[in-house]
Design an enzyme around this catalytic site. Structure first.
Site, PDB file in Angstrom:
ATOM      1  N   LYS A   1      43.370  36.578 -15.070  1.00 10.40           N
ATOM      2  CA  LYS A   1      42.264  36.663 -14.110  1.00 10.40           C
ATOM      3  C   LYS A   1      41.202  35.619 -14.438  1.00 10.40           C
ATOM      4  O   LYS A   1      40.784  35.471 -15.587  1.00 10.40           O
ATOM      5  CB  LYS A   1      41.610  38.039 -14.165  1.00 10.40           C
ATOM      6  CG  LYS A   1      42.392  39.131 -13.499  1.00 10.40           C
ATOM      7  CD  LYS A   1      41.520  40.335 -13.169  1.00 10.40           C
ATOM      8  CE  LYS A   1      40.986  41.032 -14.383  1.00 10.40           C
ATOM      9  NZ  LYS A   1      40.250  42.262 -14.046  1.00 10.40           N
ATOM     10  N   ALA A   2      40.763  34.940 -13.387  1.00  9.48           N
ATOM     11  CA  ALA A   2      39.646  34.010 -13.505  1.00  9.48           C
ATOM     12  C   ALA A   2      38.847  34.099 -12.212  1.00  9.48           C
ATOM     13  O   ALA A   2      39.410  34.386 -11.151  1.00  9.48           O
ATOM     14  CB  ALA A   2      40.132  32.581 -13.741  1.00  9.48           C
TER      15      ALA A   2
END
Length: 329
Positions: free
Chosen positions: A128-129
């Site tokens: 996740k970013a």
């Protein structure tokens, strides 16, 4: 035996994740049919506080194992340790989504490097970013390396589509409840008169429109619903190519619901509701219009600012917890 509401939801093409790597919650979620889970520093801090008897000794052992490590490095060792355990629970069902350091949100190089490192801890990891301009670059670089990606800190059709264009394999999150929260804050601040029933459809409308575009363009990533606030965020978003990441309290509530479970993802939101939201909130128009935001504006969009601030403060809370144990050792 009759199917539970979540089993019916799954039969209609929509899987669910437990929105935490809490081991007790996750074990129960897998039994209920969950196909994945999420982790981030805020979640890990919450999990440690909830399971101090089990996890403080783990943290103390990490501090002894890495005597020269900084408190930030120990925090990430802890995140990794809990991630390995959660990924193992999900090994036969799906992915664990782990978030990169929120402090890196402006630096695609740091997000990419940490993403590669985190992806190596287990075969079923998605990285996740945040969906900022730097995040888009990170998604492409990770995808080019064959790493599954989960775009997070995303609230708009424009962000979802931009992420979908970059991600070959993975997920694009829309935090529907956080968009609703943002509009609620605006309504209070600007004294906007609008019914709560109308407001409940904002995030739903954005997700439905993004889903329609994803289907037309044939994107490889799956749209993921996050940030639950009410039942519409479940009941109105059921159908093919939809994934739901639900906090334990919400998926257990839905699983005890009497709501009729049916495909709803393609059911349009009442145009009068859409028009009213657009007329009352310029930020809803920006979130709903596929061209409402440009990539360089993602980082300064109201819900992004608010969410990044919470993630940054939550990460610092975890570091402070680590520090307290380091100073006691």
């Amino acid at each position: 035996m009759s199917l539970t509401p979540l089993q019916k939801t799954k039969d209609l093409g929509t899987n669910f994740w437990n929105d935490s790597c809490d081991p007790e919650e996750l074990s129960e979620a897998v039994k209920a049919g969950a196909t994945g889970a999420t982790s981030n520093p805020v979640i890990v801090h919450t999990v440690v506080k909830s399971h101090k008897a089990q996890l403080i000794p783990v943290l103390k052992n990490l501090i002894k194992e890495f005597p020269r490590a900084t408190e930030d490095e120990i925090a990430w060792q802890l995140i990794g340790r809990l991630g390995v355990d959660a990924a193992a629970l999900l090994n036969k069902t799906g992915d664990l989504s782990i978030q990169v350091n929120p402090k890196y949100y402006r630096n695609p190089d740091l997000m990419f490097e940490q993403g590669v490192e985190l992806a190596s801890i287990a075969p079923n990891i998605a990285i996740k970013a945040p969906c900022t301009k730097s995040g888009l670059e990170t998604y492409k670089r990770l995808s080019d390396q064959g790493i599954r990606v989960n775009a997070t800190v995303s609230f708009s059709v424009a962000q979802a589509v931009a992420a979908g264009e970059m991600i070959k394999d993975g997920y694009v999150t829309i935090m529907v409840g956080r968009l609703d929260d943002h509009l609620q804050r605006i309504a209070v601040k600007e004294n906007i008169e609008i019914s709560s029933e109308v407001m409940r459809w904002a995030g739903v409308a954005v997700f439905k429109k993004a889903h329609e575009i994803f289907k037309k363009r044939g994107f490889g990533a799956t749209l993921l619903v996050a940030a639950y606030r009410h039942e519409l965020h479940w009941s109105q978003l059921i159908g093919d190519k939809v994934l739901m990441t639900m906090p334990y309290i919400w998926w257990t509530k839905f699983n005890q619901s009497n709501t009729e479970v049916k495909k709803t993802i393609s059911d349009p939101v009442d145009p009068k509701i859409i028009d009213l939201l657009i007329s009352k909130f310029s930020d809803f128009r920006r979130a709903y219009d596929v061209n409402g935001l440009r990539p360089h504006e993602f980082e300064t969009f109201g819900p992004t600012v608010h969410t990044l601030d919470q993630f940054l403060n939550g990460y610092q809370d975890l570091v402070v917890l680590v520090r307290s144990q380091m100073l006691e050792s």
